[in-house]
Motif scaffolding. Structure first.
Motif, PDB file in Angstrom:
ATOM      1  N   SER A  59      46.819  59.629  81.103  1.00 18.34           N
ATOM      2  CA  SER A  59      47.932  60.205  80.368  1.00 18.34           C
ATOM      3  C   SER A  59      49.013  59.141  80.261  1.00 18.34           C
ATOM      4  CB  SER A  59      48.453  61.447  81.099  1.00 18.34           C
ATOM      5  OG  SER A  59      48.887  61.088  82.390  1.00 18.34           O
ATOM      6  N   GLU A 118      51.000  61.726  69.165  1.00 18.16           N
ATOM      7  CA  GLU A 118      51.871  62.343  70.161  1.00 18.16           C
ATOM      8  C   GLU A 118      53.041  61.410  70.408  1.00 18.16           C
ATOM      9  OE1 GLU A 118      51.819  63.387  74.874  1.00 18.16           O
ATOM     10  OE2 GLU A 118      50.032  63.912  73.738  1.00 18.16           O
ATOM     11  N   ARG A 120      56.641  61.101  72.779  1.00 15.35           N
ATOM     12  CA  ARG A 120      57.339  61.642  73.947  1.00 15.35           C
ATOM     13  C   ARG A 120      58.716  61.010  74.024  1.00 15.35           C
ATOM     14  NH1 ARG A 120      52.770  61.934  78.622  1.00 15.35           N
ATOM     15  NH2 ARG A 120      51.414  63.358  77.500  1.00 15.35           N
ATOM     16  N   ALA A 122      62.083  60.601  76.635  1.00 13.25           N
ATOM     17  CA  ALA A 122      62.697  60.749  77.957  1.00 13.25           C
ATOM     18  C   ALA A 122      64.202  60.761  77.725  1.00 13.25           C
ATOM     19  CB  ALA A 122      62.289  59.594  78.863  1.00 13.25           C
ATOM     20  N   THR A 133      62.209  65.466  79.781  1.00 15.96           N
ATOM     21  CA  THR A 133      61.389  64.913  78.705  1.00 15.96           C
ATOM     22  C   THR A 133      61.103  65.969  77.647  1.00 15.96           C
ATOM     23  OG1 THR A 133      59.335  65.501  79.844  1.00 15.96           O
ATOM     24  CG2 THR A 133      60.237  63.297  80.289  1.00 15.96           C
ATOM     25  N   GLY A 134      60.482  65.537  76.582  1.00 18.88           N
ATOM     26  CA  GLY A 134      60.029  66.427  75.519  1.00 18.88           C
ATOM     27  C   GLY A 134      58.862  65.782  74.798  1.00 18.88           C
ATOM     28  N   THR A 135      58.072  66.587  74.091  1.00 18.44           N
ATOM     29  CA  THR A 135      56.875  66.103  73.413  1.00 18.44           C
ATOM     30  C   THR A 135      56.793  66.656  71.994  1.00 18.44           C
ATOM     31  OG1 THR A 135      55.697  66.063  75.516  1.00 18.44           O
ATOM     32  CG2 THR A 135      54.346  66.022  73.550  1.00 18.44           C
ATOM     33  N   GLU A 137      53.752  66.810  68.945  1.00 23.19           N
ATOM     34  CA  GLU A 137      52.348  66.572  68.628  1.00 23.19           C
ATOM     35  C   GLU A 137      52.106  66.872  67.156  1.00 23.19           C
ATOM     36  OE1 GLU A 137      50.178  68.997  71.377  1.00 23.19           O
ATOM     37  OE2 GLU A 137      50.557  67.630  73.039  1.00 23.19           O
ATOM     38  N   VAL A 162      61.506  65.797  68.584  1.00 29.75           N
ATOM     39  CA  VAL A 162      60.994  65.871  69.955  1.00 29.75           C
ATOM     40  C   VAL A 162      62.036  66.628  70.765  1.00 29.75           C
ATOM     41  CG1 VAL A 162      60.088  64.589  71.916  1.00 29.75           C
ATOM     42  CG2 VAL A 162      59.945  63.590  69.625  1.00 29.75           C
ATOM     43  N   SER A 177      58.498  57.152  73.165  1.00 32.27           N
ATOM     44  CA  SER A 177      57.230  56.433  73.351  1.00 32.27           C
ATOM     45  C   SER A 177      56.135  57.108  72.534  1.00 32.27           C
ATOM     46  CB  SER A 177      56.839  56.382  74.825  1.00 32.27           C
ATOM     47  OG  SER A 177      56.641  57.681  75.334  1.00 32.27           O
TER      48      SER A 177
END
Length: 184
Positions: A59, A118, A120, A122, A133-135, A137, A162, A177
Motif C-alpha cells: 500500500s 488513487e 491521497r 495528508a 488524510t483523505g483519499t 479514487e 480529496v 500523492s
C-alpha cells in the motif's frame, strides 16, 4: 506402463524447476520495487516447486508525521513518487470548509485508457504536524469498449476532490500523492 525417468532427465527437471522458481522470486522482488525508494522488507518466505510465495501487495507509504520544512498557509505540495512524471496536476487548492484538496489531473505519459487512479492527501496544521488524510479514487471501467461517457483522465483530464476524513483541527497545508495509476 511408463518407463522410469533416467537420472539425467530427473536432474534437468529439477534444474528447470529451481531456475523457474528463482526467476519468479527474483522478478517479484526486483520488478515490484519503486525504483529503490521503498525501504520496507519484502517477503522472502521459502517456496517449494509446486508453490511459490509471492510478496504481499503493497500500500502507499504512511504520510510523514510532520512536514519539513513547514508549508505556507494554504500550500499544497505534490509528493514525488513513481507516477508523478506521468501526470500533470493543475489548479491545486486547499479548500477550508469542509477541508479538501481540489485540482485537475491529466494523464500525459501515453494514450492508453486509464483503468484506476488513487490520490491521497495528508493534511497538516500550521506547525507542520499531521492532522489526518483523505483519499480520491477514480476508475474508467468500460471506457475501452466505448461505454464510458464521462471525463477521461488521459484526454481532457478530470477534476478531483480529496476530502479530509476525521480531522480534529483545520489544516493549514497538504501533501498530495499518487499511490495508484494503472493504464491499459
Amino acid at each position: 506402463m511408463p518407463l522410469p525417468a533416467s537420472p539425467r532427465s530427473r536432474t534437468r527437471g529439477r534444474v528447470a524447476s529451481a531456475t523457474a522458481v528463482g526467476v519468479l522470486v527474483l522478478g517479484a522482488l526486483t520488478g515490484c520495487s519503486d525504483n529503490g525508494q521503498d525501504s520496507r522488507p519484502h517477503s522472502t518466505a521459502s517456496a517449494t516447486s509446486s508453490e511459490l510465495a509471492l510478496p504481499t501487495p503493497r500500500s502507499a507509504p504512511a504520510p510523514a508525521a510532520s512536514l519539513s520544512p513547514v508549508a505556507t498557509p494554504g500550500e499544497v505540495r505534490i509528493s514525488d513518487g513513481p507516477f508523478t512524471d506521468r501526470v500533470r496536476i493543475t489548479k491545486l487548492t486547499l479548500a477550508k470548509g469542509p477541508a479538501a484538496v481540489t485540482g485537475h489531473l491529466v494523464v500525459t505519459s501515453d494514450v492508453s485508457d486509464l483503468i484506476a487512479l488513487e490520490l491521497r492527501a495528508a493534511y497538516y496544521d500550521a506547525q507542520g504536524r499531521l492532522l489526518g488524510t483523505g483519499t480520491f479514487e477514480h476508475t474508467e471501467e468500460g471506457h475501452a469498449h466505448g461505454e464510458h461517457s464521462g471525463p477521461q483522465a488521459e484526454n481532457g483530464g478530470i477534476d478531483f476532490t480529496v476530502p479530509a476524513k476525521g480531522l480534529q483541527d483545520t489544516p493549514a497545508a497538504a501533501v498530495l500523492s499518487i499511490p495508484v495509476l494503472v493504464n491499459e
